[in-house]
Scaffold this motif. Structure first.
Motif, mmCIF file in Angstrom:
data_model
loop_
_atom_site.group_PDB
_atom_site.id
_atom_site.type_symbol
_atom_site.label_atom_id
_atom_site.label_comp_id
_atom_site.label_asym_id
_atom_site.label_seq_id
_atom_site.Cartn_x
_atom_site.Cartn_y
_atom_site.Cartn_z
ATOM 1 N N ASN A 79 15.055 38.209 37.181
ATOM 2 C CA ASN A 79 16.884 38.151 36.505
ATOM 3 C C ASN A 79 16.667 39.483 36.353
ATOM 4 O O ASN A 79 16.993 39.768 35.525
ATOM 5 C CB ASN A 79 17.559 37.146 36.104
ATOM 6 C CG ASN A 79 17.473 35.956 37.199
ATOM 7 O OD1 ASN A 79 17.757 36.371 38.681
ATOM 8 N ND2 ASN A 79 17.193 34.901 36.714
ATOM 9 N N HIS A 80 15.866 40.510 36.230
ATOM 10 C CA HIS A 80 16.218 41.872 35.414
ATOM 11 C C HIS A 80 16.233 41.659 34.836
ATOM 12 O O HIS A 80 16.810 42.558 33.529
ATOM 13 C CB HIS A 80 16.871 42.809 36.249
ATOM 14 C CG HIS A 80 16.852 44.194 35.836
ATOM 15 N ND1 HIS A 80 16.165 44.763 37.247
ATOM 16 C CD2 HIS A 80 17.873 45.185 35.973
ATOM 17 C CE1 HIS A 80 15.966 46.049 36.710
ATOM 18 N NE2 HIS A 80 17.302 46.462 36.379
ATOM 19 N N THR A 81 15.475 40.327 33.779
ATOM 20 C CA THR A 81 15.170 40.470 32.022
ATOM 21 C C THR A 81 13.623 41.359 31.674
ATOM 22 O O THR A 81 12.727 41.366 32.040
ATOM 23 C CB THR A 81 14.914 39.150 31.815
ATOM 24 O OG1 THR A 81 14.030 38.585 32.675
ATOM 25 C CG2 THR A 81 16.824 38.544 32.667
ATOM 26 N N HIS A 83 10.891 41.345 28.247
ATOM 27 C CA HIS A 83 10.835 41.037 26.988
ATOM 28 C C HIS A 83 9.993 41.327 26.371
ATOM 29 O O HIS A 83 8.914 42.143 27.374
ATOM 30 C CB HIS A 83 10.100 39.172 27.360
ATOM 31 C CG HIS A 83 11.081 38.281 28.332
ATOM 32 N ND1 HIS A 83 11.780 37.542 27.413
ATOM 33 C CD2 HIS A 83 10.770 37.492 29.255
ATOM 34 C CE1 HIS A 83 12.735 36.600 28.314
ATOM 35 N NE2 HIS A 83 12.259 36.880 29.522
ATOM 36 N N THR A 99 13.714 39.226 23.340
ATOM 37 C CA THR A 99 14.426 39.986 24.863
ATOM 38 C C THR A 99 15.250 41.013 24.576
ATOM 39 O O THR A 99 16.078 40.854 23.820
ATOM 40 C CB THR A 99 15.404 38.797 25.670
ATOM 41 O OG1 THR A 99 14.307 37.667 25.756
ATOM 42 C CG2 THR A 99 16.017 38.923 26.929
ATOM 43 N N SER A 101 17.305 44.751 26.985
ATOM 44 C CA SER A 101 17.387 44.816 28.633
ATOM 45 C C SER A 101 17.190 46.579 28.989
ATOM 46 O O SER A 101 16.291 46.671 28.227
ATOM 47 C CB SER A 101 19.023 45.437 28.756
ATOM 48 O OG SER A 101 19.715 45.760 27.743
ATOM 49 N N SER A 133 12.500 46.508 38.332
ATOM 50 C CA SER A 133 12.304 46.119 37.578
ATOM 51 C C SER A 133 11.746 46.811 36.938
ATOM 52 O O SER A 133 11.135 48.154 35.955
ATOM 53 C CB SER A 133 11.818 44.519 36.808
ATOM 54 O OG SER A 133 12.919 43.525 36.833
ATOM 55 N N LYS A 166 12.841 30.318 28.134
ATOM 56 C CA LYS A 166 13.930 29.693 29.086
ATOM 57 C C LYS A 166 14.167 28.823 28.456
ATOM 58 O O LYS A 166 13.591 28.267 27.863
ATOM 59 C CB LYS A 166 12.785 29.276 30.341
ATOM 60 C CG LYS A 166 12.660 30.590 31.139
ATOM 61 C CD LYS A 166 12.047 30.882 32.331
ATOM 62 C CE LYS A 166 11.308 31.859 33.231
ATOM 63 N NZ LYS A 166 10.526 31.386 34.501
#
Length: 166
Positions: A79-81, A83, A99, A101, A133, A166
């Motif tokens: 989901n294009h995250t 960390h 986390t 963006s 990503s 998560k």
């Protein structure tokens, strides 16, 4: 060339009339000129050169000689995250995961702050991460002029850290 057609001679005893000439324009020289110009401009222009990005891949044996104090590890997930954590993650010393963006106040800000430490950035992508990503992370490295970064495989300790996030 233009062709001129002449009419038949007039009969005797009649008043001479003005001759009507049929006009036909030959377009061959103009077409030749157009193709010569087209060829000239095609041969004299410079074509766009492909832009490439140099990426130094790590040692295939998996050994990194990066000290824990001089490392920033970026983890790419689904989901294009994004960390990240400072240092190296191990089972004995688990890292504190943050986390962010890909925005200007996200990963770019973190990289600009870390660049002052003159360390190395380790980029690790999970199996569920998108190709986009990875490209965005490499673009951020170029935008921030990060001198040292490497693409590294995800370690089991990093997988555990992502599972806990998560």
């Amino acid at each position: 060339m233009a062709d001129l057609q002449t009419a038949a001679p007039a009969a005797k005893g009649t008043k001479p009339r003005a001759k009507k000439h049929a006009f036909r324009l030959d377009m061959t020289p103009m077409v030749d000129l157009a193709f010569l110009l087209l060829t000239f401009f095609m041969l004299t222009t410079t074509f766009s050169k492909p832009t490439i990005m140099e990426v130094a891949m790590p040692d295939p044996k998996g050994e990194t000689d990066v000290p824990a104090s001089g490392a920033l590890t970026v983890l790419l997930d689904k989901n294009h995250t994004v960390h990240y954590f400072y240092g190296l993650n191990s089972t004995t010393e688990p890292a504190q995961l943050h986390t962010t963006s890909f925005g200007t106040d996200g990963l770019r800000k973190v990289l600009l702050q870390f660049r002052q430490k003159k360390g190395m950035v380790l980029i690790k992508a999970s199996d569920k991460a998108e190709y986009r990503s990875m490209v965005d992370a490499l673009d951020e490295m170029n935008i921030t002029d990060t001198p040292k970064y490497a693409l590294v495989d995800l370690a089991p300790a990093d997988k555990q850290l992502l599972a806990q996030a998560k």
